[in-house]
Design a protein around this motif. Structure first.
Motif, short mmCIF file in Angstrom:
data_model
loop_
_atom_site.label_atom_id
_atom_site.label_comp_id
_atom_site.label_asym_id
_atom_site.label_seq_id
_atom_site.Cartn_x
_atom_site.Cartn_y
_atom_site.Cartn_z
N ASP A 226 -2.35 6.54 6.82
CA ASP A 226 -2.76 5.13 6.10
C ASP A 226 -4.32 4.92 5.59
O ASP A 226 -5.25 5.58 6.59
N VAL B 193 -7.02 2.69 3.94
CA VAL B 193 -7.70 1.25 3.14
C VAL B 193 -9.11 0.93 2.54
O VAL B 193 -10.18 1.29 3.89
N GLY C 132 -8.56 -6.11 0.16
CA GLY C 132 -7.70 -6.08 -0.36
C GLY C 132 -7.69 -5.67 -2.11
O GLY C 132 -6.95 -5.44 -2.17
N ASP D 256 0.65 -1.23 0.13
CA ASP D 256 0.64 0.28 -0.06
C ASP D 256 1.08 1.45 -0.18
O ASP D 256 2.15 1.35 0.41
N ARG E 279 1.68 5.05 1.38
CA ARG E 279 0.72 5.91 2.52
C ARG E 279 1.04 7.56 2.45
O ARG E 279 1.99 7.87 0.77
N GLN F 6 -6.57 4.84 -3.27
CA GLN F 6 -6.12 4.99 -1.66
C GLN F 6 -5.48 6.34 -2.07
O GLN F 6 -5.98 7.19 -1.31
N ARG G 41 -3.95 1.35 -5.80
CA ARG G 41 -3.10 2.02 -5.02
C ARG G 41 -3.93 3.71 -5.31
O ARG G 41 -4.17 4.60 -4.69
#
Length: 138
Positions: free
Chosen positions: A105, A107, A112, A90, A92, A119, A116
Motif C-alpha cells: 500500500d 498513501v 486523502g 485507494d 494497492r 499512488q 490514484r
C-alpha cells in the motif's frame, strides 16, 4: 529476513514529496499479539507498507469482481496493480515471491488529498526496488 532493510530510507524520502521519518516498528497483530512479517516506512504525512498475507486473502483481493488488475511485470511470478471500481477507494499492489503472498500500500497523503495515479507512480517506483530485493532474500 527484515523487510525494513529492503528499501533504503533515503530512497523512500526521494520518492515521497513529504519528509519521511525512520521506521519505528510494525504494530503487533491484534489476533495473536505477534509482530507480522511486514514493514511500514513513512511519516505522519505519508507512508508505504508491505505485508505478507495468506493465500486466501491474496485471492480475495486479486479476484475481487469489483476491481481491475493491471499487470506490473516486476516479479518473477505475479505482480499487479489492483484498481477498485469505486473512485473513493485507494488502489494497492499485490505480488507473489516464491509461493508467498504480499500486499503493498502507498498513501501519498494521510489527509486523502491525492490522485490514484500518484499512488500508482510512487508504488511502481518503490516496487522496482522492493520486489527484486525480496526475490533475492527469500
Amino acid at each position: 529476513m527484515n523487510a525494513c532493510s529492503l528499501l533504503d530510507l533515503e530512497y523512500i524520502g526521494q520518492t515521497f514529496t513529504q519528509r519521511v521519518e525512520p521506521f519505528v516498528g510494525t504494530p503487533l497483530a491484534k489476533v495473536d499479539g505477534k509482530r507480522p512479517w511486514g514493514c511500514t516506512w513513512g511519516s505522519r504525512l505519508s507512508y508505504a507498507s508491505v505485508e505478507e498475507v495468506s493465500q486466501s486473502h491474496y485471492i480475495s483481493v486479486t479476484k475481487d469482481p469489483k476491481a481491475r488488475l493491471v499487470s506490473q511485470g516486476m516479479a518473477k511470478q505475479e505482480s499487479y496493480g489492483v484498481w477498485p471500481d469505486d473512485e473513493e477507494e485507494d488502489m494497492r499492489f499485490a505480488f507473489t515471491v516464491k509461493s508467498r503472498y504480499f500486499l503493498f500500500d502507498v498513501v501519498p497523503s494521510r489527509d486523502g488529498d491525492y490522485y490514484r495515479f500518484e499512488q500508482n507512480s510512487i508504488g511502481q517506483g518503490l516496487l522496482r526496488v522492493l520486489i527484486p530485493g525480496m526475490e533475492e532474500a527469500l
